[in-house]
Design a protein around this motif. Structure first.
Motif, short mmCIF file in Angstrom:
data_model
loop_
_atom_site.label_atom_id
_atom_site.label_comp_id
_atom_site.label_asym_id
_atom_site.label_seq_id
_atom_site.Cartn_x
_atom_site.Cartn_y
_atom_site.Cartn_z
N PRO A 275 0.80 -1.23 0.00
CA PRO A 275 0.00 0.00 0.00
C PRO A 275 0.83 1.27 0.00
N GLN A 276 1.86 1.33 0.83
CA GLN A 276 2.65 2.56 0.93
C GLN A 276 3.43 2.81 -0.35
N GLN A 277 4.07 1.76 -0.87
CA GLN A 277 4.85 1.94 -2.09
C GLN A 277 3.96 2.22 -3.30
N ALA A 278 2.79 1.57 -3.34
CA ALA A 278 1.87 1.81 -4.44
C ALA A 278 1.35 3.24 -4.42
N GLU A 279 1.01 3.73 -3.25
CA GLU A 279 0.53 5.11 -3.14
C GLU A 279 1.61 6.10 -3.58
N LEU A 280 2.85 5.84 -3.15
CA LEU A 280 3.96 6.71 -3.54
C LEU A 280 4.17 6.67 -5.06
N ALA A 281 4.16 5.47 -5.63
CA ALA A 281 4.37 5.35 -7.07
C ALA A 281 3.27 6.04 -7.85
N TRP A 282 2.02 5.89 -7.41
CA TRP A 282 0.91 6.52 -8.14
C TRP A 282 0.95 8.04 -8.00
N SER A 283 1.35 8.54 -6.83
CA SER A 283 1.46 9.99 -6.65
C SER A 283 2.55 10.55 -7.56
N ARG A 284 3.63 9.81 -7.72
CA ARG A 284 4.68 10.24 -8.65
C ARG A 284 4.18 10.20 -10.09
N THR A 285 3.39 9.18 -10.40
CA THR A 285 2.83 9.06 -11.75
C THR A 285 1.93 10.25 -12.06
N LEU A 286 1.05 10.60 -11.13
CA LEU A 286 0.15 11.73 -11.35
C LEU A 286 0.92 13.04 -11.45
N ALA A 287 1.98 13.20 -10.65
CA ALA A 287 2.80 14.41 -10.76
C ALA A 287 3.48 14.47 -12.13
N PHE A 288 3.89 13.33 -12.64
CA PHE A 288 4.49 13.26 -13.97
C PHE A 288 3.47 13.63 -15.04
N PHE A 289 2.26 13.09 -14.92
CA PHE A 289 1.20 13.45 -15.87
C PHE A 289 0.93 14.95 -15.85
N GLU A 290 0.89 15.52 -14.65
CA GLU A 290 0.67 16.96 -14.53
C GLU A 290 1.76 17.73 -15.27
N GLN A 291 2.97 17.25 -15.16
CA GLN A 291 4.10 17.92 -15.80
C GLN A 291 4.05 17.81 -17.32
N VAL A 292 3.78 16.62 -17.83
CA VAL A 292 3.90 16.42 -19.29
C VAL A 292 2.60 16.69 -20.05
#
Length: 295
Positions: A275-292
């Motif tokens: 759960p913790q690693q998945a949440e972190l990975a998805w938050s990074r993914t969404l931040a990446f989407f926001e950027q690109v």
């Protein structure tokens, strides 16, 4: 959230990984689990803990009023000819949104990947999740059958189906024309390939997927955000070669290694879920989407 799971030995996870990727038959998988069925833990309980539990691990249900959903056909002239996918976007959106192509694992468009598409849509994007099994009748409702069916398809043809899907999403009136990809396992390998083959792609996020041939790194101009599980020896074995090729080519990428995580750690339907690693990975993914997609 997923069911409560018993303590599972690392060797049992490795057996499941081999089974899920076609290296073990179901019988051999269950036979192998006997070595870990100790202390009152039965093979059936252990197998149930390792297998996906789609019914009890859904974050956003189909029919959520915040979303517009449809299963739509699309043309794949260099692939299967006709394909289908799950398109989902925010309800009430008055302006086009960035597109997210969601690429499934090696078993077709199962309920988990549909759920991931809904998560992307709830984050404000137009999400499109193709089903590589459409030419064979679509995801059959069980992962064992889905894996068997997907092995029947030609890999080069399937890649063309996902390339066609990226174009369909880019040209959809609800999309701005900016598209990023995210894929898991087999889908992660496809996400890597799309970065090689589609220079117009805004970005690509492979989760623990296989690697292109190193000579293809010269073609990568698409920003990559790569997620790897520290305990995923099978996938990680190929990473240094692809990393060195990306570095030599000056390709844009970032990589995150998740300590203590198993292959499939983002999938909240199995015991490999972290759960913790998945949440972190998805938050990074969404931040990446926001950027690109939204810059």
């Amino acid at each position: 959230m997923p069911k409560s799971d018993p303590e599972i030995a690392p060797g049992a996870f490795k057996l499941y990984d081999a089974y899920a990727h076609g290296a073990l038959s179901r019988r051999d998988f269950l036979d192998g689990l006997k070595a870990y069925a100790i202390g009152g833990l039965t093979v059936s309980v252990l197998a149930a803990a390792l297998m996906p539990d789609y019914a009890n691990a859904q974050q956003t249900a189909a029919g959520d009023p915040r979303l517009l959903e449809e299963d739509m056909l699309y043309a794949s002239p260099n692939g299967a000819g006709e394909m289908s996918g799950y398109l989902v976007r925010p309800a009430g959106a008055e302006t086009p949104r960035g597109g997210v192509l969601v690429i499934h694992e090696n078993r077709g468009l199962n309920p988990h990947i549909r759920d991931v598409a809904r998560r992307a849509a709830l984050a404000g994007y137009v999400a499109f999740a193709p089903d590589a099994l459409h030419p064979l009748g679509g995801y059959p409702g069980a992962d064992d059958e889905g894996r068997t069916l997907q092995r029947q398809r030609d890999g080069r043809e399937m890649l063309q189906d996902f390339i066609a899907a990226a174009h369909v999403l880019r040209d959809h009136p609800a999309c701005t024309g900016q598209v990023a990809a995210v894929g898991f396992c087999y889908g992660g390998a496809v996400a890597n390939q799309l970065a090689v083959r589609l220079d117009w792609l805004a970005g690509s996020v492979p989760f623990y997927g296989g690697w292109p041939e190193p000579e293809n790194a010269e073609a990568v101009n698409v920003p990559l955000q790569i997620h790897l599980a520290a305990l995923d020896d099978r996938v990680n074995a190929g990473w240094p070669v692809w990393r060195d090729a990306l570095d030599a080519a000056g390709a844009p990428y970032e990589v995150f290694m998740y300590e203590g995580a198993q292959h499939g750690f983002h999938n909240d339907t199995t015991a490999r879920f972290d759960p913790q690693q998945a949440e972190l990975a998805w938050s990074r993914t969404l931040a990446f989407f926001e950027q690109v997609l939204n810059a």
